[in-house]
Design a protein around this motif. Structure first.
Motif, PDB file in Angstrom:
ATOM      1  N   ILE A 140      -1.591  11.076  14.185  1.00 52.59           N
ATOM      2  CA  ILE A 140      -2.998  11.269  13.799  1.00 52.59           C
ATOM      3  C   ILE A 140      -3.440   9.933  13.268  1.00 52.59           C
ATOM      4  O   ILE A 140      -4.676   9.886  12.861  1.00 52.59           O
ATOM      5  N   PHE A 141      -2.571   8.881  13.146  1.00 57.22           N
ATOM      6  CA  PHE A 141      -3.197   7.819  12.733  1.00 57.22           C
ATOM      7  C   PHE A 141      -2.121   6.431  12.997  1.00 57.22           C
ATOM      8  O   PHE A 141      -0.962   6.545  12.900  1.00 57.22           O
ATOM      9  N   TYR A 142      -2.893   5.405  13.711  1.00 58.48           N
ATOM     10  CA  TYR A 142      -2.095   4.310  14.371  1.00 58.48           C
ATOM     11  C   TYR A 142      -2.234   3.288  13.454  1.00 58.48           C
ATOM     12  O   TYR A 142      -3.404   2.791  12.833  1.00 58.48           O
ATOM     13  N   ASP A 143      -1.175   2.646  12.777  1.00 56.62           N
ATOM     14  CA  ASP A 143      -1.005   1.555  11.824  1.00 56.62           C
ATOM     15  C   ASP A 143      -0.075   0.213  12.396  1.00 56.62           C
ATOM     16  O   ASP A 143       0.392   0.682  13.386  1.00 56.62           O
ATOM     17  N   GLY A 144      -0.177  -0.558  11.793  1.00 57.35           N
ATOM     18  CA  GLY A 144       0.845  -1.670  11.763  1.00 57.35           C
ATOM     19  C   GLY A 144       1.112  -2.432  10.546  1.00 57.35           C
ATOM     20  O   GLY A 144       0.202  -2.617   9.746  1.00 57.35           O
ATOM     21  N   GLN A 145       2.359  -2.948  10.771  1.00 52.77           N
ATOM     22  CA  GLN A 145       2.999  -3.518   9.452  1.00 52.77           C
ATOM     23  C   GLN A 145       2.206  -4.978   9.383  1.00 52.77           C
ATOM     24  O   GLN A 145       1.993  -5.651  10.111  1.00 52.77           O
ATOM     25  N   GLY A 146       1.615  -5.221   8.114  1.00 55.71           N
ATOM     26  CA  GLY A 146       0.869  -6.770   7.925  1.00 55.71           C
ATOM     27  C   GLY A 146       1.715  -7.318   6.627  1.00 55.71           C
ATOM     28  O   GLY A 146       2.574  -6.784   6.150  1.00 55.71           O
ATOM     29  N   LEU A 147       1.005  -8.382   6.318  1.00 53.17           N
ATOM     30  CA  LEU A 147       1.445  -9.058   5.064  1.00 53.17           C
ATOM     31  C   LEU A 147       0.147  -9.496   4.368  1.00 53.17           C
ATOM     32  O   LEU A 147      -0.734 -10.012   4.790  1.00 53.17           O
ATOM     33  N   LEU A 148       0.275  -9.145   3.004  1.00 53.53           N
ATOM     34  CA  LEU A 148      -0.775  -9.701   2.148  1.00 53.53           C
ATOM     35  C   LEU A 148       0.113 -10.507   1.066  1.00 53.53           C
ATOM     36  O   LEU A 148       1.045 -10.772   0.396  1.00 53.53           O
ATOM     37  N   VAL A 149      -0.843 -11.865   1.142  1.00 57.71           N
ATOM     38  CA  VAL A 149      -0.415 -12.978   0.658  1.00 57.71           C
ATOM     39  C   VAL A 149      -1.534 -13.839  -0.329  1.00 57.71           C
ATOM     40  O   VAL A 149      -2.671 -13.292  -0.149  1.00 57.71           O
ATOM     41  N   LYS A 150      -1.241 -14.581  -1.249  1.00 57.43           N
ATOM     42  CA  LYS A 150      -1.805 -15.121  -2.207  1.00 57.43           C
ATOM     43  C   LYS A 150      -2.607 -16.334  -1.241  1.00 57.43           C
ATOM     44  O   LYS A 150      -1.889 -17.011  -0.525  1.00 57.43           O
ATOM     45  N   TYR A 174      -6.424 -12.885  -2.834  1.00 59.87           N
ATOM     46  CA  TYR A 174      -5.407 -12.519  -2.039  1.00 59.87           C
ATOM     47  C   TYR A 174      -5.927 -12.369  -0.404  1.00 59.87           C
ATOM     48  O   TYR A 174      -7.130 -12.021  -0.439  1.00 59.87           O
ATOM     49  N   VAL A 175      -5.391 -12.469   0.521  1.00 60.75           N
ATOM     50  CA  VAL A 175      -5.758 -12.276   1.939  1.00 60.75           C
ATOM     51  C   VAL A 175      -4.776 -11.434   2.644  1.00 60.75           C
ATOM     52  O   VAL A 175      -3.584 -11.747   2.713  1.00 60.75           O
ATOM     53  N   LEU A 176      -5.109 -10.337   3.502  1.00 63.55           N
ATOM     54  CA  LEU A 176      -4.353  -9.594   4.420  1.00 63.55           C
ATOM     55  C   LEU A 176      -4.364 -10.646   5.765  1.00 63.55           C
ATOM     56  O   LEU A 176      -5.534 -10.832   6.536  1.00 63.55           O
ATOM     57  N   LEU A 177      -3.042 -11.091   6.013  1.00 61.20           N
ATOM     58  CA  LEU A 177      -2.996 -11.924   7.335  1.00 61.20           C
ATOM     59  C   LEU A 177      -3.311 -11.087   8.494  1.00 61.20           C
ATOM     60  O   LEU A 177      -3.150  -9.717   8.541  1.00 61.20           O
ATOM     61  N   PRO A 178      -4.052 -11.583   9.529  1.00 62.06           N
ATOM     62  CA  PRO A 178      -4.510 -10.976  10.682  1.00 62.06           C
ATOM     63  C   PRO A 178      -3.373 -10.335  11.624  1.00 62.06           C
ATOM     64  O   PRO A 178      -3.701  -9.516  12.233  1.00 62.06           O
ATOM     65  N   GLU A 179      -2.289 -10.798  11.682  1.00 64.18           N
ATOM     66  CA  GLU A 179      -1.203 -10.472  12.608  1.00 64.18           C
ATOM     67  C   GLU A 179      -0.824  -9.301  12.461  1.00 64.18           C
ATOM     68  O   GLU A 179      -0.616  -8.874  11.169  1.00 64.18           O
ATOM     69  N   ILE A 182       9.221 -11.950  -0.293  1.00 56.15           N
ATOM     70  CA  ILE A 182       8.547 -10.919   0.128  1.00 56.15           C
ATOM     71  C   ILE A 182       8.912  -9.478  -0.449  1.00 56.15           C
ATOM     72  O   ILE A 182      10.040  -9.116  -0.306  1.00 56.15           O
ATOM     73  N   ALA A 183       8.071  -8.700  -0.826  1.00 55.92           N
ATOM     74  CA  ALA A 183       8.181  -7.297  -1.528  1.00 55.92           C
ATOM     75  C   ALA A 183       8.213  -6.440  -0.451  1.00 55.92           C
ATOM     76  O   ALA A 183       7.038  -6.317   0.331  1.00 55.92           O
ATOM     77  N   ILE A 184       9.120  -5.538  -0.189  1.00 59.26           N
ATOM     78  CA  ILE A 184       8.980  -4.553   0.752  1.00 59.26           C
ATOM     79  C   ILE A 184       9.366  -3.258  -0.091  1.00 59.26           C
ATOM     80  O   ILE A 184      10.072  -3.138  -0.945  1.00 59.26           O
ATOM     81  N   GLN A 185       8.632  -2.239   0.325  1.00 55.71           N
ATOM     82  CA  GLN A 185       8.662  -0.854  -0.279  1.00 55.71           C
ATOM     83  C   GLN A 185      10.061  -0.052   0.265  1.00 55.71           C
ATOM     84  O   GLN A 185      10.148  -0.086   1.420  1.00 55.71           O
ATOM     85  N   ALA A 186      10.815   0.458  -0.643  1.00 53.66           N
ATOM     86  CA  ALA A 186      12.020   1.119  -0.325  1.00 53.66           C
ATOM     87  C   ALA A 186      11.863   2.378   0.545  1.00 53.66           C
ATOM     88  O   ALA A 186      10.779   3.044   0.206  1.00 53.66           O
ATOM     89  N   GLY A 187      12.671   2.643   1.415  1.00 50.16           N
ATOM     90  CA  GLY A 187      12.470   3.901   2.181  1.00 50.16           C
ATOM     91  C   GLY A 187      11.426   3.847   3.338  1.00 50.16           C
ATOM     92  O   GLY A 187      11.256   4.862   3.883  1.00 50.16           O
ATOM     93  N   VAL A 234       6.559 -12.324  -6.439  1.00 46.51           N
ATOM     94  CA  VAL A 234       6.907 -12.352  -5.084  1.00 46.51           C
ATOM     95  C   VAL A 234       5.553 -13.195  -4.604  1.00 46.51           C
ATOM     96  O   VAL A 234       4.465 -13.119  -4.968  1.00 46.51           O
ATOM     97  N   ASP A 235       5.750 -13.816  -3.430  1.00 43.99           N
ATOM     98  CA  ASP A 235       4.601 -14.600  -2.641  1.00 43.99           C
ATOM     99  C   ASP A 235       3.689 -13.651  -2.043  1.00 43.99           C
ATOM    100  O   ASP A 235       2.681 -13.904  -1.664  1.00 43.99           O
ATOM    101  N   ALA A 236       4.243 -12.463  -1.340  1.00 36.64           N
ATOM    102  CA  ALA A 236       3.656 -11.700  -0.508  1.00 36.64           C
ATOM    103  C   ALA A 236       4.172 -10.365  -0.566  1.00 36.64           C
ATOM    104  O   ALA A 236       5.349 -10.095  -0.903  1.00 36.64           O
ATOM    105  N   LEU A 237       3.415  -9.413  -0.133  1.00 39.38           N
ATOM    106  CA  LEU A 237       3.696  -8.083  -0.109  1.00 39.38           C
ATOM    107  C   LEU A 237       3.931  -7.658   1.617  1.00 39.38           C
ATOM    108  O   LEU A 237       3.082  -8.131   2.284  1.00 39.38           O
ATOM    109  N   THR A 238       4.643  -6.697   1.947  1.00 42.57           N
ATOM    110  CA  THR A 238       4.624  -6.303   3.572  1.00 42.57           C
ATOM    111  C   THR A 238       4.792  -4.922   3.372  1.00 42.57           C
ATOM    112  O   THR A 238       5.684  -4.212   3.039  1.00 42.57           O
ATOM    113  N   GLN A 239       3.765  -4.338   4.378  1.00 39.33           N
ATOM    114  CA  GLN A 239       3.674  -2.734   4.457  1.00 39.33           C
ATOM    115  C   GLN A 239       2.637  -2.345   5.320  1.00 39.33           C
ATOM    116  O   GLN A 239       2.065  -3.592   6.032  1.00 39.33           O
ATOM    117  N   ASP A 240       2.458  -1.098   5.713  1.00 43.63           N
ATOM    118  CA  ASP A 240       1.300  -1.128   6.838  1.00 43.63           C
ATOM    119  C   ASP A 240       0.129  -1.487   6.200  1.00 43.63           C
ATOM    120  O   ASP A 240      -0.214  -1.525   5.060  1.00 43.63           O
TER     121      ASP A 240
END
Length: 254
Positions: free
Chosen positions: A129-139, A221-226, A155-160, A198-204
């Protein structure tokens, strides 16, 4: 997020009907215990997260959001009443175990459908019901424009979540290195970037966009395009629990 309008209700009733049909025909019914429990309880128990726009209580404590609307549409499908649903929030690492333990009837928390979760861990998924993709949020101060520029970053990652494997695969393929910090709590996850831990977060990416708005200085902060992955998000139920979603078994199906 505004309350569910009649137009949106019709939309979600259609979507929930697709979910009902897809799950009901995917596997033979194994037991009626879940349906019986829902009928006796008089409401559906739905597992969610805490991301404004997707699922979050408003100032009056009423749950609002994209996935919350879907949960209410399911309540209409089963009981003909959008109020007959109970939302419970839990951290990403705890959601699937809680579903397996029977704390929820269905999980609508932006779960990525994977083969491992479906066949090894014993979960069944409805339609995406929703298509997403993992990204990177950085300073912004780091001056990076793509993930590969984060060579050596913390880089911080959420557990689970599926993020742990995705980010490891990404850096391995790019020939770069990084240091991971695995965090379970969503607020601590965000604060790790805000505090400079941390320098960045990675998550959906959708979640990162929400996290950015909750930082003390969002414009820093900026969400990288890839996008590092494809994340098809779908409702999850326990294997064999598909019978309670059958329209013919519902007390007031539509």
């Amino acid at each position: 997020m505004k309350p569910l309008s009649s137009a949106r209700m019709r939309h979600w009733l259609g979507a929930s009907a697709i979910l009902v049909a897809a799950i009901a025909t995917a596997l033979p019914a194994q037991a009626g215990s879940v349906l019986d429990a829902i009928n006796q309880r008089g409401k559906i128990k739905v597992g969610v997260g805490t991301s404004p726009g997707f699922f979050a209580p408003d100032s009056n404590g009423k749950w609002q959001g994209f996935f919350v609307d879907f949960g209410r549409a399911l309540a209409v499908t089963v009981f003909n009443d959008p109020a007959k649903v109970e939302f419970t929030s839990s951290a990403p690492k705890q959601r699937l175990p809680a579903l397996q333990a029977g704390e929820f009837d269905i999980l609508l928390s932006g779960v990525t459908e994977t083969i491992t979760r479906a066949f090894k861990l014993g979960f069944h998924f409805g339609p995406v019901i929703f298509y997403d993709g993992q990204g990177l949020l950085v300073k912004k101060s780091l001056g990076v424009t793509k993930g590969a520029d984060l060579d050596g970053a913390t880089i911080a990652i959420q557990a689970g979540t599926t993020g742990e494997l995705n980010i490891a695969d990404f850096f391995r393929k790019s020939g770069k290195t990084f240091k991971s910090v695995v965090i379970e709590d969503s607020r601590e996850f965000r604060n790790a970037l805000d505090s400079g831990r941390v320098d960045a977060l990675t998550q959906d990416s959708s979640d990162l966009a929400i996290q950015r708005t909750q930082l003390a200085r969002p414009d820093d902060y900026v969400l990288l395009p890839e996008r590092l992955s494809k994340e098809p998000l779908a409702p999850a139920i326990r294997w064999g629990d598909d019978r309670w979603l059958r329209p013919s078994a519902s007390p007031a199906s539509v």
